[in-house]
Design an enzyme around this catalytic site. Structure first.
Site, PDB file in Angstrom:
ATOM      1  N   ARG A 169      46.470  11.900  85.285  1.00 56.49           N
ATOM      2  CA  ARG A 169      47.722  12.648  85.685  1.00 56.49           C
ATOM      3  C   ARG A 169      47.121  13.773  86.584  1.00 56.49           C
ATOM      4  O   ARG A 169      47.871  14.385  87.290  1.00 56.49           O
ATOM      5  CB  ARG A 169      48.326  13.307  84.312  1.00 56.49           C
ATOM      6  CG  ARG A 169      49.178  12.172  83.772  1.00 56.49           C
ATOM      7  CD  ARG A 169      49.454  12.466  82.416  1.00 56.49           C
ATOM      8  NE  ARG A 169      48.413  12.556  81.428  1.00 56.49           N
ATOM      9  CZ  ARG A 169      48.549  12.548  80.133  1.00 56.49           C
ATOM     10  NH1 ARG A 169      49.863  12.639  79.408  1.00 56.49           N
ATOM     11  NH2 ARG A 169      47.359  12.533  79.540  1.00 56.49           N
ATOM     12  N   LYS A 189      44.654  12.214  62.334  1.00 55.71           N
ATOM     13  CA  LYS A 189      46.071  12.716  62.989  1.00 55.71           C
ATOM     14  C   LYS A 189      47.133  11.692  62.318  1.00 55.71           C
ATOM     15  O   LYS A 189      47.352  10.624  62.747  1.00 55.71           O
ATOM     16  CB  LYS A 189      45.589  12.430  64.418  1.00 55.71           C
ATOM     17  CG  LYS A 189      46.102  13.767  65.254  1.00 55.71           C
ATOM     18  CD  LYS A 189      45.344  13.680  66.655  1.00 55.71           C
ATOM     19  CE  LYS A 189      46.689  13.525  67.649  1.00 55.71           C
ATOM     20  NZ  LYS A 189      45.987  13.554  69.106  1.00 55.71           N
ATOM     21  N   SER A 196      53.063  12.002  75.615  1.00 63.22           N
ATOM     22  CA  SER A 196      54.107  11.771  74.681  1.00 63.22           C
ATOM     23  C   SER A 196      54.020  13.325  73.788  1.00 63.22           C
ATOM     24  O   SER A 196      55.256  13.351  73.318  1.00 63.22           O
ATOM     25  CB  SER A 196      53.061  11.072  73.538  1.00 63.22           C
ATOM     26  OG  SER A 196      52.879   9.633  74.132  1.00 63.22           O
ATOM     27  N   HIS A 239      53.022   5.730  80.618  1.00 58.25           N
ATOM     28  CA  HIS A 239      52.006   4.727  79.950  1.00 58.25           C
ATOM     29  C   HIS A 239      52.553   3.303  80.812  1.00 58.25           C
ATOM     30  O   HIS A 239      51.794   2.728  81.037  1.00 58.25           O
ATOM     31  CB  HIS A 239      52.097   4.489  78.666  1.00 58.25           C
ATOM     32  CG  HIS A 239      51.705   5.763  77.750  1.00 58.25           C
ATOM     33  ND1 HIS A 239      52.386   6.369  76.934  1.00 58.25           N
ATOM     34  CD2 HIS A 239      50.656   6.416  77.773  1.00 58.25           C
ATOM     35  CE1 HIS A 239      51.667   7.449  76.220  1.00 58.25           C
ATOM     36  NE2 HIS A 239      50.615   7.265  76.899  1.00 58.25           N
TER      37      HIS A 239
HETATM   38  N1  LIG Z   1      52.272  10.208  82.417  1.00 63.15           N
HETATM   39  C1  LIG Z   1      51.463   9.195  82.574  1.00 63.15           C
HETATM   40  N2  LIG Z   1      50.929   8.820  83.722  1.00 63.15           N
HETATM   41  C2  LIG Z   1      49.759   8.173  83.922  1.00 63.15           C
HETATM   42  N3  LIG Z   1      49.151   8.015  82.883  1.00 63.15           N
HETATM   43  C3  LIG Z   1      49.479   8.453  81.576  1.00 63.15           C
HETATM   44  C4  LIG Z   1      50.525   9.262  81.555  1.00 63.15           C
HETATM   45  N4  LIG Z   1      50.653   9.662  80.132  1.00 63.15           N
HETATM   46  C5  LIG Z   1      49.575   9.370  79.648  1.00 63.15           C
HETATM   47  N5  LIG Z   1      48.728   8.726  80.363  1.00 63.15           N
HETATM   48  C6  LIG Z   1      47.277   7.951  80.369  1.00 63.15           C
HETATM   49  O1  LIG Z   1      47.614   7.142  79.031  1.00 63.15           O
HETATM   50  C7  LIG Z   1      46.400   6.856  78.400  1.00 63.15           C
HETATM   51  C8  LIG Z   1      46.642   7.108  76.972  1.00 63.15           C
HETATM   52  O2  LIG Z   1      47.153   8.535  76.656  1.00 63.15           O
HETATM   53  P1  LIG Z   1      47.797   8.832  75.236  1.00 63.15           P
HETATM   54  O3  LIG Z   1      48.338   8.012  74.360  1.00 63.15           O
HETATM   55  O4  LIG Z   1      46.773  10.012  75.093  1.00 63.15           O
HETATM   56  O5  LIG Z   1      49.043   9.609  76.071  1.00 63.15           O
HETATM   57  P2  LIG Z   1      49.592  11.209  76.317  1.00 63.15           P
HETATM   58  O6  LIG Z   1      50.770  10.915  76.704  1.00 63.15           O
HETATM   59  O7  LIG Z   1      48.677  11.846  76.748  1.00 63.15           O
HETATM   60  O8  LIG Z   1      49.833  11.413  74.548  1.00 63.15           O
HETATM   61  P3  LIG Z   1      49.384  12.931  73.939  1.00 63.15           P
HETATM   62  O9  LIG Z   1      50.491  13.761  74.378  1.00 63.15           O
HETATM   63  O10 LIG Z   1      49.688  12.573  72.382  1.00 63.15           O
HETATM   64  O11 LIG Z   1      47.940  13.208  74.258  1.00 63.15           O
HETATM   65  C9  LIG Z   1      45.535   8.047  79.034  1.00 63.15           C
HETATM   66  O12 LIG Z   1      44.684   7.408  79.710  1.00 63.15           O
HETATM   67  C10 LIG Z   1      46.583   9.043  79.811  1.00 63.15           C
HETATM   68  O13 LIG Z   1      45.681   9.588  80.625  1.00 63.15           O
HETATM   69 MG   LIG Z   2      46.763  12.660  75.653  1.00 60.74          MG
END
Ligand SMILES: Nc1ncnc2c1ncn2[C@@H]1O[C@H](COP(=O)(O)OP(=O)(O)OP(=O)(O)O)[C@@H](O)[C@H]1O
Ligand SMILES: [Mg+2]
Length: 163
Positions: A90, A41, A127, A17
């Site tokens: 991703r 959630k 996450s 992020h």
């Molecule tokens: N490692 C990463 N690299 C680039 N973008 C990311 C990454 N992790 C999450 N994102 C982006 O961040 C945004 C917010 O994602 P979110 O909070 O759902 O995170 P997540 O890591 O996917 O969490 P969860 O596992 O709870 O879904 C989304 O657009 C997602 O594509």
């Molecule tokens: Mg996600």
């Protein structure tokens, strides 16, 4: 002034992020990282805790602020006077979902979505996976910002003790 919202659950914020937030902050005058509230959630961290962890993790970025929102993200973007949403991609799974969301958001309000390709060093990070690995004692220290690591381990230890 150009600005964009950067939405997510951020439960908790990861270095993936942070990479996207940092790159977005270099392209816009202002980035509002927005914790999307989902009442159905229950997270590992409360919305207020997620906001605090995001704030500590982005304190070096002067044009980033943190907020939360419940409802349609495009309504928040409009309230801020922003015409852009930024997201990380991703891989194909993100793409399939995000393309549909982006098209819907544009249809609703004209707010457009800009995608940042994930840093390949982070493209496997989410996450959920970080929480799962940490729950079973895996080392996640370099996957989350320093401000998050100790709090993540402490919260997981509390949860494991409850279970
Ligand atoms: N490692 C990463 N690299 C680039 N973008 C990311 C990454 N992790 C999450 N994102 C982006 O961040 C945004 C917010 O994602 P979110 O909070 O759902 O995170 P997540 O890591 O996917 O969490 P969860 O596992 O709870 O879904 C989304 O657009 C997602 O594509
Ligand atoms: Mg996600």
């Amino acid at each position: 002034m150009t600005g964009a919202v950067c939405p997510g659950s951020f439960d908790p914020v990861t270095v993936g992020h942070l990479d996207v937030i940092t790159r977005a902050a270099a392209q816009f005058d202002e980035i509002v990282v927005t914790v999307m509230i989902n009442k159905n959630k229950r997270g590992l961290f409360s919305v207020d805790e997620r906001i605090e962890l995001l704030g500590e993790s982005t304190s070096q970025l002067g044009n980033v602020r943190i907020a939360s929102w419940q409802g349609l993200l495009v309504d928040y973007a409009r309230e801020l006077g922003f015409t852009a949403i930024v997201k990380g991609l991703r891989g194909a799974i993100d793409f399939d979902y995000e393309l549909q969301m982006a098209q819907m958001n544009r249809k609703l309000t004209g707010v457009d979505t800009l995608f940042f390709p994930a840093n390949p060093a982070h493209s496997f990070l989410s996450s959920s996976l970080v929480k799962e690995v940490a729950t079973y004692g895996g080392d996640v220290e370099d996957m989350v910002p320093p401000a998050v690591h100790a709090k993540l381990l402490a919260r997981i230890a509390e949860r494991n003790a409850e279970a």
